[in-house]
Design an enzyme around this catalytic site. Sequence first.
Site, PDB file in Angstrom:
ATOM      1  N   SER A 187      75.492  25.510  52.409  1.00 14.73           N
ATOM      2  CA  SER A 187      75.668  24.539  53.726  1.00 14.73           C
ATOM      3  C   SER A 187      76.977  23.670  53.341  1.00 14.73           C
ATOM      4  CB  SER A 187      74.395  24.032  53.863  1.00 14.73           C
ATOM      5  OG  SER A 187      74.645  23.043  54.744  1.00 14.73           O
TER       6      SER A 187
ATOM      7  N   LYS B 199      77.524  28.459  55.468  1.00 16.81           N
ATOM      8  CA  LYS B 199      77.253  27.819  56.971  1.00 16.81           C
ATOM      9  C   LYS B 199      78.069  26.591  57.036  1.00 16.81           C
ATOM     10  CE  LYS B 199      73.219  24.827  57.676  1.00 16.81           C
ATOM     11  NZ  LYS B 199      71.525  24.680  57.495  1.00 16.81           N
ATOM     12  N   LEU B 200      78.576  26.380  58.223  1.00 18.46           N
ATOM     13  CA  LEU B 200      79.496  25.039  58.429  1.00 18.46           C
ATOM     14  C   LEU B 200      78.653  24.183  59.173  1.00 18.46           C
ATOM     15  CD1 LEU B 200      83.051  26.727  59.336  1.00 18.46           C
ATOM     16  CD2 LEU B 200      82.119  25.915  57.081  1.00 18.46           C
ATOM     17  N   LYS B 201      78.746  22.924  58.803  1.00 20.85           N
ATOM     18  CA  LYS B 201      78.225  21.935  59.595  1.00 20.85           C
ATOM     19  C   LYS B 201      79.320  21.635  60.653  1.00 20.85           C
ATOM     20  CE  LYS B 201      74.251  20.720  57.468  1.00 20.85           C
ATOM     21  NZ  LYS B 201      73.170  20.841  58.428  1.00 20.85           N
TER      22      LYS B 201
ATOM     23  N   ASP C  99      75.937  25.087  61.997  1.00 17.66           N
ATOM     24  CA  ASP C  99      74.615  24.368  62.169  1.00 17.66           C
ATOM     25  C   ASP C  99      74.985  22.826  62.868  1.00 17.66           C
ATOM     26  OD1 ASP C  99      72.200  22.961  62.008  1.00 17.66           O
ATOM     27  OD2 ASP C  99      71.841  23.112  59.703  1.00 17.66           O
TER      28      ASP C  99
ATOM     29  N   ASN D 151      72.965  20.469  63.981  1.00 18.16           N
ATOM     30  CA  ASN D 151      71.787  19.357  63.803  1.00 18.16           C
ATOM     31  C   ASN D 151      71.549  18.700  65.154  1.00 18.16           C
ATOM     32  OD1 ASN D 151      72.928  19.485  60.427  1.00 18.16           O
ATOM     33  ND2 ASN D 151      70.606  19.579  60.935  1.00 18.16           N
TER      34      ASN D 151
ATOM     35  N   GLU E 181      72.600  27.014  64.853  1.00 21.57           N
ATOM     36  CA  GLU E 181      71.606  26.665  64.434  1.00 21.57           C
ATOM     37  C   GLU E 181      71.407  25.206  65.211  1.00 21.57           C
ATOM     38  OE1 GLU E 181      71.308  26.260  60.100  1.00 21.57           O
ATOM     39  OE2 GLU E 181      69.474  24.722  60.087  1.00 21.57           O
TER      40      GLU E 181
ATOM     41  N   ASP F 178      65.928  25.115  63.881  1.00 19.96           N
ATOM     42  CA  ASP F 178      65.675  24.317  62.477  1.00 19.96           C
ATOM     43  C   ASP F 178      64.731  23.276  63.026  1.00 19.96           C
ATOM     44  OD1 ASP F 178      65.440  22.712  60.384  1.00 19.96           O
ATOM     45  OD2 ASP F 178      67.479  22.711  59.814  1.00 19.96           O
TER      46      ASP F 178
ATOM     47  N   LYS G 234      61.768  25.882  56.899  1.00 24.27           N
ATOM     48  CA  LYS G 234      61.765  25.019  55.874  1.00 24.27           C
ATOM     49  C   LYS G 234      60.256  24.308  55.681  1.00 24.27           C
ATOM     50  CE  LYS G 234      66.260  22.736  56.638  1.00 24.27           C
ATOM     51  NZ  LYS G 234      66.907  21.343  57.366  1.00 24.27           N
TER      52      LYS G 234
ATOM     53  N   GLY H 285      67.203  24.583  53.567  1.00 28.40           N
ATOM     54  CA  GLY H 285      66.904  23.568  52.320  1.00 28.40           C
ATOM     55  C   GLY H 285      67.168  21.961  52.587  1.00 28.40           C
TER      56      GLY H 285
HETATM   57  O1  OSB Z   1      69.997  21.019  58.699  1.00 26.34           O
HETATM   58  O2  OSB Z   1      69.503  22.553  57.512  1.00 26.34           O
HETATM   59  C1  OSB Z   1      69.882  21.360  57.745  1.00 26.34           C
HETATM   60  C2  OSB Z   1      70.455  19.291  54.509  1.00 26.34           C
HETATM   61  C3  OSB Z   1      69.648  18.099  54.820  1.00 26.34           C
HETATM   62  C4  OSB Z   1      69.052  18.063  56.080  1.00 26.34           C
HETATM   63  C5  OSB Z   1      69.181  19.075  57.031  1.00 26.34           C
HETATM   64  C6  OSB Z   1      70.024  20.054  56.604  1.00 26.34           C
HETATM   65  C7  OSB Z   1      70.441  20.337  55.525  1.00 26.34           C
HETATM   66  C8  OSB Z   1      71.354  21.393  55.195  1.00 26.34           C
HETATM   67  C9  OSB Z   1      71.509  21.575  53.445  1.00 26.34           C
HETATM   68  O3  OSB Z   1      72.143  22.057  55.874  1.00 26.34           O
HETATM   69  C10 OSB Z   1      70.952  22.625  52.956  1.00 26.34           C
HETATM   70  C11 OSB Z   1      70.840  22.496  51.469  1.00 26.34           C
HETATM   71  O4  OSB Z   1      71.661  23.150  50.869  1.00 26.34           O
HETATM   72  O5  OSB Z   1      69.712  22.190  51.008  1.00 26.34           O
HETATM   73 MG    MG Z   2      69.549  22.831  59.872  1.00 23.36          MG
END
Ligand code: OSB
Ligand code: MG
Length: 368
Positions: free
Chosen positions: A135, A161-163, A189, A191, A214, A239, A263, A291
């Site tokens: 990520s 995976k790109l935020k 992703d 969020n 995501e 998620d 998760k 994660g």
């Molecule tokens: O949305 O998946 C998520 C980390 C912290 C909180 C939410 C997320 C994430 C990650 C990182 O995307 C995942 C990892 O490498 O542990």
């Molecule tokens: Mg996520």
Amino acid sequence: VTLEAVELHRIGMPLVRPFETSFGRQTAREVLLVRVRTAEGEGWGECVAMTDPFYSHEYVDGCEAVITSYLAPALLAARTLRADDVAGLLRFVVGHRMAKAALETAVLDAQTRAAGLSFGEFFGAVRPEVDCGVSVGISPSIDELLEEVAGYRDAGYRRIKLKIKPGWDLEPVAAVRELLGPAALLQVDANTAYTEADIDHLRGLDPFGLLLIEQPFVEEDIRTHVRLARAIDTPVCLDESITGVDVAIDAIERDATSIVNIKPGRVGGYLEAIRIHDACLERDVPVWCGGMLETGVGRAANVALAALPGFTLPGDTSASDRYFAEDLTESFVLVDGRLAVPAGPGSGVTVREELLGDWALRTPVVLS
Ligand code: OSB
Ligand code: MG
């Protein structure tokens, strides 16, 4: 096992690079760890809550408070228990799944260690190692993003995976797709950073052949995810919204999600995570292991979970060095884009006690 005490450890670990998402930027990971002491031996669980309640309503101080005042006393009063009793014993507390998951995992670790069973064996793992993705946070510039992604590609990660967030989406995705070529597994992703008004804009992701998008919308909003899924070719993956097996089935049946991020912390533990896996497998819905920037304690269990048959996509189960200069346990090392499922009893990893002391943010709390 017969529970004698619950210990809460709070440590701080610097991240090797800042991690920025649509909800904030982090330079260190504050971690709450639970150790259970039982007549049969000890067990560890990692609470995945973060310092601030920005990804989830749960956060480290809140988890510690609910464990101290409600959850640990209930388990200590039961005294003799198995991991599959924990959710029932803690049901009187609403929500607080990450706090509950940490306790259940610690009990499960103690129980399986005593039985000489690994998490992989207990969960039903079908492979000795798992495909890993990574990520990638929001970057100060496209150039820096490309440099980071190229590094992960060269390290062997099997999926990127790109935020993303409004203002950081089509352009970075286009640049990374160009860098990696059309065959590379690439996903995004958000969020929860978008709203229904962005559906047309998000359709602009379709030309990039993404594996999935995501959680673009808020946790409670299944309906807008259904609308997006109808409008876009890119598969939608939830998620934050997926808090348990019933919600997962509901979201799948409503076509809000065609892939599920599992998760364990978010859903209350590994036993519920396995139920979600089973429900998805039955419905031919692919799953992958999410994660939360875990230490080796949480990572060991995630890697074992990701070895179940329905985990057909690479997870956010990256190597220890993607997060930390030094891990709290044996490090997880990427070999050919995979991590090995620990084979020893319980989680299969050992907490390096000297680091617990070095990295402590406060003296441990002991409940008995
Ligand atoms: O949305 O998946 C998520 C980390 C912290 C909180 C939410 C997320 C994430 C990650 C990182 O995307 C995942 C990892 O490498 O542990
Ligand atoms: Mg996520």
